[in-house]
Design a protein around this motif. Structure first.
Motif, PDB file in Angstrom:
ATOM      1  N   GLY A 164      -3.171  12.699  -9.128  1.00 39.28           N
ATOM      2  CA  GLY A 164      -2.955  12.196  -8.959  1.00 39.28           C
ATOM      3  C   GLY A 164      -3.331  10.348  -9.353  1.00 39.28           C
ATOM      4  N   GLU A 165      -4.886  10.377  -9.886  1.00 41.97           N
ATOM      5  CA  GLU A 165      -4.746   9.410 -10.571  1.00 41.97           C
ATOM      6  C   GLU A 165      -4.011   8.395 -11.387  1.00 41.97           C
ATOM      7  OE1 GLU A 165      -8.763   8.908 -11.426  1.00 41.97           O
ATOM      8  OE2 GLU A 165      -9.542  10.370  -9.575  1.00 41.97           O
ATOM      9  N   LEU A 203       1.407   3.126 -10.290  1.00 43.57           N
ATOM     10  CA  LEU A 203       1.552   2.087  -9.265  1.00 43.57           C
ATOM     11  C   LEU A 203       0.591   1.104  -9.403  1.00 43.57           C
ATOM     12  CD1 LEU A 203       1.856   4.464  -6.489  1.00 43.57           C
ATOM     13  CD2 LEU A 203       3.563   3.569  -7.200  1.00 43.57           C
ATOM     14  N   GLU A 204      -0.654   1.094  -9.299  1.00 42.43           N
ATOM     15  CA  GLU A 204      -1.309  -0.041  -9.517  1.00 42.43           C
ATOM     16  C   GLU A 204      -0.367  -1.438 -11.001  1.00 42.43           C
ATOM     17  OE1 GLU A 204      -5.499   1.293 -11.274  1.00 42.43           O
ATOM     18  OE2 GLU A 204      -5.445   1.213  -8.069  1.00 42.43           O
ATOM     19  N   THR A 209      -0.784   8.636 -11.373  1.00 45.62           N
ATOM     20  CA  THR A 209       1.040   8.226 -10.647  1.00 45.62           C
ATOM     21  C   THR A 209      -0.020   6.659  -9.887  1.00 45.62           C
ATOM     22  OG1 THR A 209       1.372  10.231  -9.666  1.00 45.62           O
ATOM     23  CG2 THR A 209       1.979   8.727  -8.410  1.00 45.62           C
ATOM     24  N   ALA A 210      -1.323   7.122  -9.185  1.00 42.60           N
ATOM     25  CA  ALA A 210      -2.112   5.093  -9.445  1.00 42.60           C
ATOM     26  C   ALA A 210      -1.530   4.499  -9.949  1.00 42.60           C
ATOM     27  CB  ALA A 210      -3.224   6.270  -8.462  1.00 42.60           C
ATOM     28  N   GLU A 231      -1.407  -1.084  -4.501  1.00 40.07           N
ATOM     29  CA  GLU A 231      -1.938  -0.654  -3.439  1.00 40.07           C
ATOM     30  C   GLU A 231      -1.951   0.743  -3.502  1.00 40.07           C
ATOM     31  OE1 GLU A 231      -5.484  -1.117  -0.789  1.00 40.07           O
ATOM     32  OE2 GLU A 231      -4.684  -2.753  -0.592  1.00 40.07           O
ATOM     33  N   PRO A 232      -2.516   1.874  -4.447  1.00 42.76           N
ATOM     34  CA  PRO A 232      -2.291   3.290  -3.476  1.00 42.76           C
ATOM     35  C   PRO A 232      -3.525   3.411  -2.968  1.00 42.76           C
ATOM     36  CG  PRO A 232      -3.359   2.832  -5.911  1.00 42.76           C
ATOM     37  CD  PRO A 232      -2.832   1.312  -5.992  1.00 42.76           C
ATOM     38  N   VAL A 233      -3.217   4.362  -2.065  1.00 42.63           N
ATOM     39  CA  VAL A 233      -4.282   5.567  -1.800  1.00 42.63           C
ATOM     40  C   VAL A 233      -4.344   6.647  -2.074  1.00 42.63           C
ATOM     41  CG1 VAL A 233      -5.130   5.996   0.637  1.00 42.63           C
ATOM     42  CG2 VAL A 233      -4.442   3.370   0.240  1.00 42.63           C
ATOM     43  N   ILE A 234      -4.944   7.496  -2.205  1.00 43.16           N
ATOM     44  CA  ILE A 234      -4.628   8.906  -2.270  1.00 43.16           C
ATOM     45  C   ILE A 234      -5.278  10.281  -1.851  1.00 43.16           C
ATOM     46  CG2 ILE A 234      -4.912  10.769  -4.286  1.00 43.16           C
ATOM     47  CD1 ILE A 234      -5.886   8.757  -6.355  1.00 43.16           C
ATOM     48  N   VAL A 254      -0.665   8.714  -2.693  1.00 46.20           N
ATOM     49  CA  VAL A 254      -0.464   8.897  -3.005  1.00 46.20           C
ATOM     50  C   VAL A 254      -1.020  10.460  -2.705  1.00 46.20           C
ATOM     51  CG1 VAL A 254      -0.612  10.025  -5.626  1.00 46.20           C
ATOM     52  CG2 VAL A 254       0.303   7.437  -5.165  1.00 46.20           C
ATOM     53  N   ARG A 276       0.871  -0.854   0.587  1.00 47.21           N
ATOM     54  CA  ARG A 276       0.019   0.577   0.655  1.00 47.21           C
ATOM     55  C   ARG A 276       0.420   1.058  -0.103  1.00 47.21           C
ATOM     56  NH1 ARG A 276      -5.276   0.358   3.572  1.00 47.21           N
ATOM     57  NH2 ARG A 276      -6.113  -1.142   2.777  1.00 47.21           N
TER      58      ARG A 276
END
Length: 118
Positions: free
Chosen positions: A13-14, A20-21, A16-17, A26-29, A5, A2
């Motif tokens: 941010g999305e 990462l995915e 970058t997420a 598992e990204p958390v923004i 971001v 996890r």
């Protein structure tokens, strides 16, 4: 793993997420430093922070400093749309400072790998 971001630009941010995915994380923004602090209080399994450098009120470097003062020592990667400042990597506790560029997916993957090498 996890990853938090932090970026005031929701589209950035999305993106970058999504990188990462694609790497299996598992990204958390969070949209700002205060939301980031709240996420860190709530989620105990965050392993790394990826933050935008230029945000209103509390920028990425100030967020890093604030977290270090609170004893939070998670690896911390800064992203910037500008050329990364030469002195940024000398900031205590900063894992990497990366430019948001066409190859961010590759440089981010490399920085994450370096952050967890023993």
């Amino acid at each position: 793993m996890r990853i938090l971001v932090v970026d005031d630009d929701s589209l950035a941010g999305e993106i970058t997420a999504a990188y990462l995915e694609a790497l299996g994380h598992e990204p958390v923004i969070a949209l700002d430093a205060m939301e980031a602090a709240s996420q860190l209080d709530t989620l105990s399994d965050i392993a790394l922070i990826v933050s935008d450098m230029h945000m209103p009120l509390i920028n990425g470097l100030a967020l890093l400093e604030m977290l270090r003062e609170q004893g939070i020592t998670l690896p911390f990667i800064l992203l910037t749309g500008d050329e990364p400042p030469t002195n940024a990597t000398q900031q205590p506790g900063l894992t990497a400072c990366l430019q948001k560029s066409a190859d961010l997916d590759v440089t981010l993957a490399h920085a994450i790998e370096q952050a967890f090498k023993a």
